[in-house]
Design a protein around this motif. Structure first.
Motif, PDB file in Angstrom:
ATOM      1  N   MET A  78       9.483 -16.421  38.288  1.00 15.90           N
ATOM      2  CA  MET A  78       9.315 -17.818  37.977  1.00 15.90           C
ATOM      3  C   MET A  78       8.363 -18.374  37.436  1.00 15.90           C
ATOM      4  O   MET A  78       7.187 -18.135  37.732  1.00 15.90           O
ATOM      5  N   GLU A  79       8.494 -19.217  36.490  1.00 17.57           N
ATOM      6  CA  GLU A  79       7.362 -20.120  35.767  1.00 17.57           C
ATOM      7  C   GLU A  79       6.438 -20.603  36.636  1.00 17.57           C
ATOM      8  O   GLU A  79       7.047 -21.285  37.946  1.00 17.57           O
ATOM      9  N   GLY A  80       5.434 -20.802  36.601  1.00 22.24           N
ATOM     10  CA  GLY A  80       4.171 -21.470  37.543  1.00 22.24           C
ATOM     11  C   GLY A  80       3.924 -21.078  38.783  1.00 22.24           C
ATOM     12  O   GLY A  80       3.258 -21.524  39.805  1.00 22.24           O
ATOM     13  N   THR A  81       4.294 -19.688  38.942  1.00 19.65           N
ATOM     14  CA  THR A  81       3.923 -18.734  40.136  1.00 19.65           C
ATOM     15  C   THR A  81       2.545 -17.917  40.077  1.00 19.65           C
ATOM     16  O   THR A  81       2.112 -17.565  40.994  1.00 19.65           O
ATOM     17  N   HIS A  82       2.021 -18.309  39.069  1.00 13.34           N
ATOM     18  CA  HIS A  82       0.511 -17.918  38.564  1.00 13.34           C
ATOM     19  C   HIS A  82       0.288 -16.423  38.825  1.00 13.34           C
ATOM     20  O   HIS A  82      -0.693 -15.606  38.896  1.00 13.34           O
ATOM     21  N   ARG A  83       1.256 -15.749  38.442  1.00  9.68           N
ATOM     22  CA  ARG A  83       1.465 -14.152  38.385  1.00  9.68           C
ATOM     23  C   ARG A  83       1.266 -13.763  37.096  1.00  9.68           C
ATOM     24  O   ARG A  83       1.684 -14.067  35.980  1.00  9.68           O
ATOM     25  N   LYS A  84       0.087 -12.875  36.799  1.00 10.24           N
ATOM     26  CA  LYS A  84      -0.115 -12.361  35.448  1.00 10.24           C
ATOM     27  C   LYS A  84       0.595 -11.257  34.962  1.00 10.24           C
ATOM     28  O   LYS A  84       1.039 -10.368  35.715  1.00 10.24           O
ATOM     29  N   THR A  85       1.619 -11.609  34.131  1.00 11.71           N
ATOM     30  CA  THR A  85       2.586 -10.785  33.702  1.00 11.71           C
ATOM     31  C   THR A  85       2.907 -10.894  32.466  1.00 11.71           C
ATOM     32  O   THR A  85       2.742 -11.868  31.748  1.00 11.71           O
ATOM     33  N   ASP A  86       3.326  -9.898  31.794  1.00  8.95           N
ATOM     34  CA  ASP A  86       3.878  -9.712  30.206  1.00  8.95           C
ATOM     35  C   ASP A  86       5.370  -9.591  30.443  1.00  8.95           C
ATOM     36  O   ASP A  86       5.616  -8.419  30.162  1.00  8.95           O
ATOM     37  N   PRO A  87       6.317 -10.145  30.669  1.00 15.74           N
ATOM     38  CA  PRO A  87       7.709 -10.126  30.686  1.00 15.74           C
ATOM     39  C   PRO A  87       8.409  -9.311  29.490  1.00 15.74           C
ATOM     40  O   PRO A  87       8.058  -9.644  28.631  1.00 15.74           O
ATOM     41  N   ASP A  88       9.442  -8.356  30.065  1.00 14.10           N
ATOM     42  CA  ASP A  88      10.121  -7.897  28.785  1.00 14.10           C
ATOM     43  C   ASP A  88      11.043  -9.119  28.179  1.00 14.10           C
ATOM     44  O   ASP A  88      11.284  -9.141  27.038  1.00 14.10           O
ATOM     45  N   LEU A  89      11.442  -9.862  28.992  1.00 13.44           N
ATOM     46  CA  LEU A  89      12.324 -11.017  28.426  1.00 13.44           C
ATOM     47  C   LEU A  89      12.143 -12.343  29.138  1.00 13.44           C
ATOM     48  O   LEU A  89      11.797 -12.450  30.484  1.00 13.44           O
ATOM     49  N   THR A  90      12.075 -13.500  28.332  1.00 14.63           N
ATOM     50  CA  THR A  90      11.748 -14.796  28.782  1.00 14.63           C
ATOM     51  C   THR A  90      12.906 -15.666  28.453  1.00 14.63           C
ATOM     52  O   THR A  90      13.254 -15.738  27.311  1.00 14.63           O
ATOM     53  N   ILE A  91      13.266 -16.721  29.433  1.00 14.77           N
ATOM     54  CA  ILE A  91      14.480 -17.692  29.231  1.00 14.77           C
ATOM     55  C   ILE A  91      13.388 -19.018  28.852  1.00 14.77           C
ATOM     56  O   ILE A  91      12.922 -19.597  29.987  1.00 14.77           O
ATOM     57  N   ARG A  92      13.467 -19.347  27.598  1.00 16.04           N
ATOM     58  CA  ARG A  92      12.644 -20.443  27.281  1.00 16.04           C
ATOM     59  C   ARG A  92      13.690 -21.773  27.373  1.00 16.04           C
ATOM     60  O   ARG A  92      14.734 -21.622  27.190  1.00 16.04           O
ATOM     61  N   PHE A  93      13.012 -22.857  27.377  1.00 14.95           N
ATOM     62  CA  PHE A  93      13.643 -24.314  27.368  1.00 14.95           C
ATOM     63  C   PHE A  93      12.900 -25.216  26.026  1.00 14.95           C
ATOM     64  O   PHE A  93      11.677 -25.198  26.376  1.00 14.95           O
ATOM     65  N   GLY A  94      13.822 -25.893  25.304  1.00 18.51           N
ATOM     66  CA  GLY A  94      12.890 -26.937  24.488  1.00 18.51           C
ATOM     67  C   GLY A  94      14.418 -27.801  24.130  1.00 18.51           C
ATOM     68  O   GLY A  94      15.285 -27.624  24.255  1.00 18.51           O
ATOM     69  N   GLU A  95      13.372 -29.119  23.608  1.00 16.04           N
ATOM     70  CA  GLU A  95      14.384 -30.251  23.405  1.00 16.04           C
ATOM     71  C   GLU A  95      14.521 -30.321  21.876  1.00 16.04           C
ATOM     72  O   GLU A  95      15.430 -31.312  21.599  1.00 16.04           O
ATOM     73  N   GLU A  96      14.192 -29.350  21.047  1.00 18.59           N
ATOM     74  CA  GLU A  96      14.188 -29.819  19.492  1.00 18.59           C
ATOM     75  C   GLU A  96      15.714 -29.310  19.180  1.00 18.59           C
ATOM     76  O   GLU A  96      16.126 -28.352  19.745  1.00 18.59           O
ATOM     77  N   PRO A  97      16.196 -30.215  18.105  1.00 20.25           N
ATOM     78  CA  PRO A  97      17.690 -30.134  17.947  1.00 20.25           C
ATOM     79  C   PRO A  97      17.886 -28.770  17.422  1.00 20.25           C
ATOM     80  O   PRO A  97      19.038 -28.044  17.414  1.00 20.25           O
ATOM     81  N   HIS A  98      16.866 -28.128  16.641  1.00 20.00           N
ATOM     82  CA  HIS A  98      17.228 -27.046  15.857  1.00 20.00           C
ATOM     83  C   HIS A  98      17.367 -25.557  16.988  1.00 20.00           C
ATOM     84  O   HIS A  98      18.047 -24.427  16.233  1.00 20.00           O
ATOM     85  N   LEU A  99      16.920 -25.806  17.865  1.00 20.39           N
ATOM     86  CA  LEU A  99      17.124 -24.581  19.060  1.00 20.39           C
ATOM     87  C   LEU A  99      18.639 -24.094  19.074  1.00 20.39           C
ATOM     88  O   LEU A  99      18.842 -23.239  19.633  1.00 20.39           O
ATOM     89  N   VAL A 100      19.522 -25.099  18.920  1.00 19.77           N
ATOM     90  CA  VAL A 100      20.868 -24.934  19.177  1.00 19.77           C
ATOM     91  C   VAL A 100      21.295 -23.569  18.253  1.00 19.77           C
ATOM     92  O   VAL A 100      22.393 -23.038  18.371  1.00 19.77           O
ATOM     93  N   ARG A 101      20.651 -23.280  17.321  1.00 20.77           N
ATOM     94  CA  ARG A 101      20.854 -22.347  16.113  1.00 20.77           C
ATOM     95  C   ARG A 101      20.068 -21.162  16.026  1.00 20.77           C
ATOM     96  O   ARG A 101      19.909 -20.382  15.406  1.00 20.77           O
ATOM     97  N   HIS A 102      19.278 -21.313  17.453  1.00 17.86           N
ATOM     98  CA  HIS A 102      18.429 -20.006  17.592  1.00 17.86           C
ATOM     99  C   HIS A 102      19.349 -18.718  17.669  1.00 17.86           C
ATOM    100  O   HIS A 102      20.486 -18.730  18.385  1.00 17.86           O
ATOM    101  N   PRO A 103      18.676 -17.843  17.120  1.00  9.22           N
ATOM    102  CA  PRO A 103      19.696 -16.451  17.310  1.00  9.22           C
ATOM    103  C   PRO A 103      19.841 -15.840  18.535  1.00  9.22           C
ATOM    104  O   PRO A 103      20.854 -15.412  18.713  1.00  9.22           O
ATOM    105  N   THR A 104      18.862 -16.260  19.655  1.00  8.63           N
ATOM    106  CA  THR A 104      19.439 -15.909  21.142  1.00  8.63           C
ATOM    107  C   THR A 104      19.541 -17.178  21.929  1.00  8.63           C
ATOM    108  O   THR A 104      19.158 -17.079  23.006  1.00  8.63           O
ATOM    109  N   TRP A 105      20.018 -18.026  21.214  1.00 10.40           N
ATOM    110  CA  TRP A 105      20.544 -19.365  22.126  1.00 10.40           C
ATOM    111  C   TRP A 105      21.197 -18.849  23.258  1.00 10.40           C
ATOM    112  O   TRP A 105      21.938 -18.282  23.096  1.00 10.40           O
TER     113      TRP A 105
END
Length: 233
Positions: free
Chosen positions: A66-93
């Motif tokens: 979970m984000e904010g748990t202060h564990r130092k890690t380099d994850p293989d995969l991250t679920i990001r969130f953003g409010e920019e309109p162009h993100l709906v066309r992101h290749p891994t939306w």
């Protein structure tokens, strides 16, 4: 001794059975994949999706962070969130969202008008682009002169848990918060229409290491599950 003539044959048979048993029951090598997600994602939408993925992929285990748990890690995969309109066309939306009003079933049953709704305490997450004022203005016009009983909290899971205790109403985001809301016994208020966005979730993979097939398999499973959730939300 009687039967000694058959001993070599029996030994060969037992050896074959032993080898087969070792092959069948040998410990499988488990590959671990790390996934980083927001608190809401980790507490609501992801648990069932990841359980289904691991059931279908017995040699892969997903370590959910979970984000904010202060564990130092380099994850293989991250679920990001953003409010920019162009993100709906992101290749891994992954998914968008619709904003709704949620409350306990017995409280929602008492709401027949805007005045009824505004008699409740309204839990707001300050960091969100759409809060109570924006949502009400969008659906009912500018609420000038009205005293809204708004109380700010840090996260959506916290606001939903407060509401489950009968303390007011909260804004939910479908489909991502659907599972946690259902587990808390919360329902959607039909008085307020489902209001689209802004906000999109998308996947981001680490570029510091070669992509493993297991990571790509998890990414595809997440996108498939998200598309299904968007259709049935």
């Amino acid at each position: 001794m009687e039967g000694s003539d058959f001993l070599p044959t029996v030994q060969v048979s037992l050896g074959a059975i032993e080898s087969k048993a070792e092959a069948l029951f040998a410990r499988q090598r488990v590959e671990r994949v790390t996934l980083l997600a927001s608190q809401l994602m980790a507490m609501s939408w992801l648990p069932r999706v990841l359980a289904a993925f691991e059931a279908a992929n017995s040699t892969i285990r997903v370590d959910l962070l979970m984000e904010g748990t202060h564990r130092k890690t380099d994850p293989d995969l991250t679920i990001r969130f953003g409010e920019e309109p162009h993100l709906v066309r992101h290749p891994t939306w992954l998914m968008g969202m619709s904003h709704v009003v949620m409350g306990r079933e017995e409280d929602i049953a008492r709401i027949a008008s805007l005045d009824d709704l505004l008699s409740f305490r309204l839990y707001d997450v300050a960091s969100h682009a759409i809060g109570w004022t924006t949502l009400l203005n969008h659906n009912f016009g500018h609420q000038s002169g009205r005293q809204l009983k708004i109380e700010a909290v840090d996260t959506t899971p916290l606001s939903l848990m407060m509401v489950s205790q009968g303390l007011g109403l909260a804004i939910g985001h479908l489909p991502v918060c659907g599972p946690i809301a259902a587990s808390l016994g919360l329902v959607v208020c039909p008085l307020v229409p489902r209001t689209p966005g802004p906000g999109n979730y998308y996947l981001e993979q680490s570029h510091d290491r070669p992509q493993r097939p297991s990571v790509g398999r998890l990414a595809q499973a997440l996108q498939d599950a998200a598309h299904l959730s968007m259709r049935i939300k």
